[in-house]
Design an enzyme around this catalytic site. Structure first.
Site, PDB file in Angstrom:
ATOM      1  N   CYS A   2      -6.635  11.796  47.823  1.00 30.14           N
ATOM      2  CA  CYS A   2      -6.555  12.470  49.115  1.00 30.14           C
ATOM      3  C   CYS A   2      -7.367  13.769  49.053  1.00 30.14           C
ATOM      4  CB  CYS A   2      -5.140  12.811  49.544  1.00 30.14           C
ATOM      5  SG  CYS A   2      -4.123  11.371  49.837  1.00 30.14           S
ATOM      6  N   ARG A  31     -12.287  11.299  47.094  1.00 29.49           N
ATOM      7  CA  ARG A  31     -10.865  11.461  46.758  1.00 29.49           C
ATOM      8  C   ARG A  31      -9.981  10.410  47.419  1.00 29.49           C
ATOM      9  NH1 ARG A  31     -10.201  16.671  44.564  1.00 29.49           N
ATOM     10  NH2 ARG A  31      -7.968  16.537  44.881  1.00 29.49           N
ATOM     11  N   TRP A  80      -5.890   8.562  50.204  1.00 29.92           N
ATOM     12  CA  TRP A  80      -5.691   7.520  49.205  1.00 29.92           C
ATOM     13  C   TRP A  80      -4.202   7.217  49.283  1.00 29.92           C
ATOM     14  CZ3 TRP A  80      -3.006   6.546  44.642  1.00 29.92           C
ATOM     15  CH2 TRP A  80      -3.510   5.508  43.849  1.00 29.92           C
ATOM     16  N   ASN A 106      -1.804  16.510  50.265  1.00 29.46           N
ATOM     17  CA  ASN A 106      -2.215  15.711  49.110  1.00 29.46           C
ATOM     18  C   ASN A 106      -1.115  15.856  48.071  1.00 29.46           C
ATOM     19  OD1 ASN A 106      -3.504  14.543  46.891  1.00 29.46           O
ATOM     20  ND2 ASN A 106      -4.647  16.398  46.424  1.00 29.46           N
ATOM     21  N   GLY A 107      -0.547  14.737  47.640  1.00 25.85           N
ATOM     22  CA  GLY A 107       0.525  14.800  46.650  1.00 25.85           C
ATOM     23  C   GLY A 107       1.639  13.853  47.037  1.00 25.85           C
ATOM     24  N   GLU A 485     -16.470   2.471  27.496  1.00 23.48           N
ATOM     25  CA  GLU A 485     -16.988   3.145  28.680  1.00 23.48           C
ATOM     26  C   GLU A 485     -17.846   2.186  29.522  1.00 23.48           C
ATOM     27  OE1 GLU A 485     -16.223   5.555  30.287  1.00 23.48           O
ATOM     28  OE2 GLU A 485     -17.939   6.010  31.547  1.00 23.48           O
ATOM     29  N   LYS A 489     -17.083   1.003  33.411  1.00 21.45           N
ATOM     30  CA  LYS A 489     -18.063   1.197  34.488  1.00 21.45           C
ATOM     31  C   LYS A 489     -18.333  -0.126  35.198  1.00 21.45           C
ATOM     32  CE  LYS A 489     -17.852   4.384  34.394  1.00 21.45           C
ATOM     33  NZ  LYS A 489     -17.347   5.711  34.235  1.00 21.45           N
ATOM     34  N   GLU A 492     -15.194  -1.323  37.299  1.00 19.14           N
ATOM     35  CA  GLU A 492     -14.715  -0.527  38.431  1.00 19.14           C
ATOM     36  C   GLU A 492     -15.667  -0.526  39.606  1.00 19.14           C
ATOM     37  OE1 GLU A 492     -14.024   3.678  37.786  1.00 19.14           O
ATOM     38  OE2 GLU A 492     -15.682   3.791  36.399  1.00 19.14           O
ATOM     39  N   HIS A 508      -9.636 -11.902  16.706  1.00 22.89           N
ATOM     40  CA  HIS A 508      -8.168 -11.909  16.679  1.00 22.89           C
ATOM     41  C   HIS A 508      -7.576 -12.209  18.057  1.00 22.89           C
ATOM     42  CE1 HIS A 508      -8.164 -10.448  12.548  1.00 22.89           C
ATOM     43  NE2 HIS A 508      -9.212  -9.728  12.934  1.00 22.89           N
ATOM     44  N   LYS A 608     -11.384   9.576  43.021  1.00 22.73           N
ATOM     45  CA  LYS A 608     -11.682  10.502  41.946  1.00 22.73           C
ATOM     46  C   LYS A 608     -10.603  11.587  41.929  1.00 22.73           C
ATOM     47  CE  LYS A 608     -15.997  12.323  40.172  1.00 22.73           C
ATOM     48  NZ  LYS A 608     -16.311  11.245  39.241  1.00 22.73           N
TER      49      LYS A 608
HETATM   50  C1  F6R Z   1     -14.006   6.294  35.602  1.00 25.08           C
HETATM   51  C2  F6R Z   1     -13.438   7.526  36.084  1.00 25.08           C
HETATM   52  C3  F6R Z   1     -12.030   7.840  35.740  1.00 25.08           C
HETATM   53  C4  F6R Z   1     -11.910   9.299  35.291  1.00 25.08           C
HETATM   54  C5  F6R Z   1     -10.447   9.654  35.072  1.00 25.08           C
HETATM   55  C6  F6R Z   1     -10.275  11.058  34.543  1.00 25.08           C
HETATM   56  O1  F6R Z   1     -15.314   6.132  35.996  1.00 25.08           O
HETATM   57  O2  F6R Z   1     -14.084   8.280  36.750  1.00 25.08           O
HETATM   58  O3  F6R Z   1     -11.557   6.979  34.771  1.00 25.08           O
HETATM   59  O4  F6R Z   1     -12.641   9.455  34.128  1.00 25.08           O
HETATM   60  O5  F6R Z   1      -9.754   9.534  36.282  1.00 25.08           O
HETATM   61  O6  F6R Z   1     -10.752  12.026  35.412  1.00 25.08           O
HETATM   62  P1  F6R Z   1     -10.992  13.504  34.934  1.00 25.08           P
HETATM   63  O7  F6R Z   1     -12.065  13.470  33.933  1.00 25.08           O
HETATM   64  O8  F6R Z   1     -11.377  14.250  36.178  1.00 25.08           O
HETATM   65  O9  F6R Z   1      -9.716  13.986  34.355  1.00 25.08           O
END
Ligand code: F6R
Length: 613
Positions: A2, A31, A80, A106-107, A485, A489, A492, A508, A608
């Site tokens: 949010c 967000r 969100w 937000n929350g 990683e 990527k 997602e 395994h 994010k």
């Molecule tokens: C993946 C991604 C998330 C963030 C995670 C942590 O592409 O962006 O997995 O890495 O939410 O976010 P931060 O680094 O802001 O704590």
């Protein structure tokens, strides 16, 4: 999780607050994008107008012709969903019964069920399923007994349990916005003739770079010429708390790229260089290494991509500084907090500096006396503020929901910390240390070369992979966190299931899924012969079962037997391998998403800066 923004402006300073609200909100769309809404005091009538619906910001703005209105002050929200389906009724702002109070939040309000009952008993009628709506009705309720609306606002927030960043607009005080912060982030943008309150920095950049990061439990109000902040009933002085952010408004724009994700991948050469020069010309890394040096136990935590950077740190700490590190995923902190003590140091890695899981891990460790080092990209965010020492990455704002440029800048910062400690502990000499720093100064260039050299091969690989349902990404040594990683990527943004394992572990269990054409990407990050031989074995095992084998790594890996497709990175020292290997894999994820018709900047169900548990 949010995004909220509110502005109040003098007519001289800003003719129409709506244009800013739309622009500011769009800069927070990372967000959440389940629904969007605007509440504002109309210039001509002084009435509160609320326009909101499900869908992305542009869709809502177009549907309700939002920019055709004129507003003097307003609030906006991109959602969100937590409580209630993402539909029009549940979109913010939420209003009270009188239609004079609008609130964005937000929350999560944990006690909203009881509060709702309390309010319904007093005749309030609810229009949504959200926890947020209780805030507007509570304020309305307390206005009956409090002559000063600020007192009514204070009473309102005193009833709330949970996490919140709130902005409230009351039509009888058209130029005032009330705000409160507990856990969820909120900043004030300080201007001349206007003030802004927002979840994050990118939204305030079009108008000001002067911010105040609100602290937990602070609340107050803004007017065009006034910022008033209180904490536990006491007025707090804020002028000396103003931070001027160095990000420019262009940093938070696409600059001609079709997506932020691509722009941010392409920015890596520059931001790696800026992070390197910023860190070599400050004491941040040295101070952090000193704290680690004093500790008996070292932990590193983070979520998602930041956790993967933490794994790279643990690797370099073992290899360079011969220091064991316990990495854990921040949401799992409860399993580790019993190990926290004054003898421990916790490195909390968070791009946003606001991720609730990482913040909670930090607080749990701090409560037991552990020292905290933050690695973050956002100045004055909560995690750095609550830490003993901070190492800032200099990646600029990251708007794409999937972390890209911030990962490699985190890796760079964490590697420098490991190197510094190795030098302090005498495992590498001053000369070796200097040589390594010199090597790392090339990280940006290596990333740029990796991008340029791989673009064509990545495109061909996209054609081979876009119809697949599942992909394995395997590595050994440093290749393991890089594989994690890469898989994150890919899944997602392209929604193709991608799973990473240490290559040896594949026997395994995971190998059971291999059948003809199943794609397996091998990340070849370790230059040594021993690793090469082991990966050779893994490739042949997969090949024997019909897998489509892909290698992204040092050139030596591309020549192994049984490789169907290869993207070589030349020969890089192990300290530079991440910068060569990760960009082609990020590009692969990005191009897969685009070729499948998805918007990589807004992956479904994701947001994010995750500020709910
Ligand atoms: C993946 C991604 C998330 C963030 C995670 C942590 O592409 O962006 O997995 O890495 O939410 O976010 P931060 O680094 O802001 O704590």
């Amino acid at each position: 999780m949010c995004g909220i923004v509110g502005i109040t402006a003098d007519h001289e300073a800003l003719a129409n607050a709506i244009d800013y609200l739309v622009n500011g909100l769009k800069r927070l769309e990372y967000r959440g994008y389940d629904s969007a809404g605007f509440g504002f005091i109309e210039c001509r009538t002084g009435r509160l107008i609320v326009l909101k619906d499900k869908g992305k910001i542009d869709e809502v703005v177009e549907k309700y012709n939002v920019t055709s209105y004129c507003g003097v002050a307003g609030i906006a929200h991109t959602r969100w969903a937590t409580h209630g389906a993402p539909n029009k009724a549940n979109a913010h702002p939420h209003v009270d019964c009188s239609g004079k109070v609008a609130v964005v939040h937000n929350g999560i309000i944990k006690n909203f069920v009881e509060l709702r009952e309390f309010l319904e008993e007093r005749g309030h009628v609810f229009k949504s399923d959200t926890d947020t709506e209780v805030i507007a009705h509570l304020f309305e309720e307390f206005l009956k007994t409090e002559r000063d609306p600020f007192e009514a606002f204070k009473k309102t927030i005193s009833m709330l349990e949970g996490a919140y960043a709130i902005v409230l607009l009351y039509a009888d005080q058209p130029l005032r916005l009330y705000f409160a912060r507990k856990v969820s982030p909120l900043i004030i943008g300080v201007g001349r003739g206007f003030n802004i309150v927002s979840s994050d920095i990118p939204s305030i950049l079009p108008l000001t770079r002067n911010i105040i990061a609100l602290r937990d439990d602070e609340y107050g109000y803004i007017e065009p010429y006034m910022v008033y902040i209180e904490y536990k009933g006491q007025k707090t002085s804020w002028r000396q708390r103003i931070t001027t952010v160095t990000w420019s408004v262009e940093d938070a724009e696409k600059a001609g790229y079709p997506h932020f994700m691509l722009k941010e991948i392409m920015e890596q050469p520059r931001v790696l260089y800026e992070t390197f020069t910023g860190l070599t010309s400050s004491n941040e890394v040295y101070d952090a290494a000193r704290l680690i040096n004093e500790a008996d136990y070292v932990f590193v935590t983070g979520a998602g991509t930041s956790y993967h950077a933490g794994l790279v740190f643990a690797y370099y700490m073992s290899r360079l500084a011969r220091t064991p590190v316990i990495p854990f995923i921040s949401s799992e902190y409860k399993s580790y907090e019993s190990l926290a003590s004054e003898k421990a140091v916790l490195i909390a890695v968070s791009q946003s500096g606001e991720t609730i899981d990482t913040l909670q891990a930090l607080r749990a460790f701090k409560a037991k006396g552990a020292r905290i080092i933050a690695v973050s990209n956002v100045i004055a965010s909560t995690i750095p503020r609550e830490s003993d020492s901070v190492v800032y990455t200099r990646a600029g704002p990251e708007i794409g929901v999937a972390a890209t440029k911030t990962f490699l800048t985190q890796v760079l910062a964490l590697t420098m910390m490991a190197m510094q400690l190795a030098n302090m502990r005498g495992y590498i000499s001053d000369g070796e240390y200097k040589d390594m720093v010199e090597l790392l100064s090339r990280a940006g260039r290596v990333a740029g070369e990796g991008i340029n050299a791989s673009t064509r091969e990545v495109e061909r690989l996209v054609d081979a992979l876009k119809k697949k349902h599942s992909i394995y990404v395997l590595g050994r040594g440093l290749g393991v966190p890089l594989a994690y990683e890469a898989a994150l990527k890919i899944k997602e943004v392209s929604y193709i299931h991608a799973e990473a394992y240490p290559a040896g572990e594949s026997k395994h269990g995971p190998i059971a899924l291999i059948e003809k054409g199943f794609p397996v990407i091998f990340v070849g990050a370790e230059p040594g012969e021993d690793y090469l031989e082991m990966i050779q074995g893994n490739i042949l095992e997969m090949k024997a079962r019909g897998a489509f084998t892909i290698v992204v790594g040092h050139d030596a890996y591309t020549k192994l037997e049984g490789v169907d497709y290869a993207i070589g990175i030349g020969e890089q020292p192990v300290i530079l391998a991440p910068y060569a290997i990760i960009p082609p894999l990020q590009l692969l994820a990005y191009k897969l998403a685009v070729s499948l018709g998805y918007d990589p900047d807004k992956p479904r169900n994701l947001a994010k800066t995750v500020t709910v548990e």
